[in-house]
Design a protein around this motif. Structure first.
Motif, PDB file in Angstrom:
ATOM      1  N   ASP A   1       0.905  -1.319   0.045  1.00  0.00           N
ATOM      2  CA  ASP A   1      -0.031  -0.157  -0.062  1.00  0.00           C
ATOM      3  C   ASP A   1       0.972   1.089  -0.022  1.00  0.00           C
TER       4      ASP A   1
ATOM      5  N   TRP B   1       0.961   5.441  -0.129  1.00  0.00           N
ATOM      6  CA  TRP B   1      -0.059   6.628   0.368  1.00  0.00           C
ATOM      7  C   TRP B   1       0.890   7.794   0.114  1.00  0.00           C
TER       8      TRP B   1
ATOM      9  N   LEU C   1      -2.302  -0.326   8.689  1.00  0.00           N
ATOM     10  CA  LEU C   1      -2.893   0.891   7.902  1.00  0.00           C
ATOM     11  C   LEU C   1      -3.643   1.782   9.006  1.00  0.00           C
TER      12      LEU C   1
ATOM     13  N   GLU D   1      -3.717  10.458   0.603  1.00  0.00           N
ATOM     14  CA  GLU D   1      -4.324   9.907  -0.877  1.00  0.00           C
ATOM     15  C   GLU D   1      -3.664   8.482  -1.147  1.00  0.00           C
ATOM     16  N   GLU D   2      -4.326   7.661  -1.249  1.00  0.00           N
ATOM     17  CA  GLU D   2      -3.837   6.198  -2.028  1.00  0.00           C
ATOM     18  C   GLU D   2      -3.240   6.523  -3.281  1.00  0.00           C
TER      19      GLU D   2
ATOM     20  N   ARG E   1      -2.014   0.273  -4.929  1.00  0.00           N
ATOM     21  CA  ARG E   1      -2.400  -1.195  -3.834  1.00  0.00           C
ATOM     22  C   ARG E   1      -1.940  -2.180  -4.752  1.00  0.00           C
TER      23      ARG E   1
END
Length: 408
Positions: free
Chosen positions: A196, A198, A281, A303-304, A307
């Motif tokens: 993940d 970010w 997370l 903000e992602e 993934r």
């Protein structure tokens, strides 16, 4: 199941063609989701073999080799390069340039070995297309773009991949890694981690550097967050469970005597288990929010960026594959590997169908390099696998896997 020992080695002429494929691809890399010339190169080869194909997910290419009744089996090779300036002396080194989404011009290199993946699968397809009497069924060739950004597999699925192509009962894939050329590593169960990424924007109050009392300093806030994040793995996750939290970039300010209004950092998280991922997370969000509150700052923006799914190898299919590879490559060249904290979007393709998959690794360097202690890793500007026996191993492993599932 087909007996692999019944089939001859890849002939010398085809091995030379595979080397030519590899050299061409290595010298002409393209950035993620921009693999236009690469896709055209693959399509031209499929045309010469009489294999039907279609575009999918933008620059993805799907080949379908039908050969009567029998199982449907998929195999995936990723096609994209990286924004890296190659540092090698090979005569096919890349001097290519590309443009990132923000307009920045960058050097481009196949710094993760995707050129070997494509060359091996193109070769396996040629062997099977020329030897249709030895097998039956359907082979789905998945030349996937955009692996490095986790965009490609999802783009293909969203573009109707499994409505347009026959649906495989199993999907295979492989990846070159630092290790001895001629060997492969097989891992049962979780093989590669969730990832993940970010982007976090911190908000403060700008002021003169001599008047810190009038500011909310986002740099100090960010420093506290970055330091505190490192305690998640060491203090909130059990020592027998895997997790990595990395802050890769931090940007703030334009001048040394101005406390800026904002700061920005990006982070990357790797985990192997669903509950660990959720815990890490959640802890990151908690720390970011709490440190902002402690500084009297507004709530940060998270903000992602992307993934990656976990790569989960089906235990039964993996055990069967390992046995097949021992027969094709020699038992001494098939190693029991361990899960890697690196990530891949390969799992999106079988995951969309709910079918099993197996993803393995093959070495790309000679013994002297392996033993030197300076073997380059993936994404290094020096990551240039030796062509042989790397390519032969990859193509032979692909053929062995496919023949073991296709009808005889």
């Amino acid at each position: 199941m087909t007996d692999i020992s019944e089939y001859p080695d890849i002939p010398a002429e085809l091995r030379q063609r595979m080397l030519d494929f590899y050299r061409h691809l290595h010298a002409n890399p393209e950035l993620s989701m921009q693999e236009h010339a690469t896709a055209a190169f693959i399509e031209a080869h499929l045309d010469t073999l009489g294999i039907e194909h279609f575009r999918c997910g933008g620059t993805g290419v799907v080949g379908v080799l039908r050969n009567g009744e029998g199982p449907v089996v998929g195999f995936r090779a990723d096609t994209d390069g990286l924004p890296i300036q190659e540092d090698s002396t090979v005569d096919y080194r890349s001097t290519a340039r590309g443009t990132l989404a923000d307009g920045t011009e960058v050097p481009v290199m196949h710094g993760c070995g995707h050129d070997t993946h494509v060359a091996a699968l193109m070769t396996a397809a040629e062997v099977l297309a020329a030897d249709r009497d030895s097998w039956s069924g359907t082979l789905v060739l998945l030349f996937q773009p955009g692996e490095e950004t986790a965009a490609g597999a999802q783009a293909m699925v969203e573009d109707g991949l499994w409505e347009k192509a026959p649906q495989p009962e199993i999907i295979y894939g492989q990846h070159v890694m630092p290790g001895l050329a001629g060997t492969v590593e097989v891992v049962s169960g979780p093989a590669m981690a969730y990832a993940d990424s970010w982007k976090v924007t911190l908000y403060g109050e700008q002021s003169h550097g001599s008047q810190p009392q009038d500011s909310i300093d986002p740099i100090v806030l960010g420093a506290h967050i970055v330091t505190r994040l490192q305690g998640i793995v060491s203090r909130e996750i059990g020592p027998r469970r895997a997790a990595v939290v990395t802050v890769g970039t931090f940007h703030a300010g334009l001048k040394e005597n101005i406390i800026p209004a904002t700061a920005e950092f990006t982070l990357n998280v790797r985990t192997m288990e669903d509950d660990v991922r959720e815990s890490v997370l959640a802890a990151i969000r908690r720390i970011i929010s709490a440190e902002a509150a402690a500084s009297g700052a507004p709530e940060p923006r998270i903000e992602e960026l992307y993934r990656f799914p976990r790569n989960l190898n089906d235990p039964d299919a993996t055990a069967a594959l390992a046995e097949v590879l021992r027969g094709a490559l020699g038992a001494e060249n098939v190693l029991d590997g361990e899960p890697r904290m690196g990530s891949e979007d390969f799992g999106t393709l079988p995951g969309a169908l709910g079918v099993p998959s197996v993803f393995w690794f093959f070495g790309g360097f000679d013994a002297a390099t392996v033993e030197s202690g300076t073997m380059p890793v993936n994404h290094s500007p020096r990551f240039v696998p030796v062509p042989e026996p790397t390519l032969w191993t990859a193509a032979t492993a692909a053929l062995a896997a496919l023949r073991s599932r296709l009808g005889s």
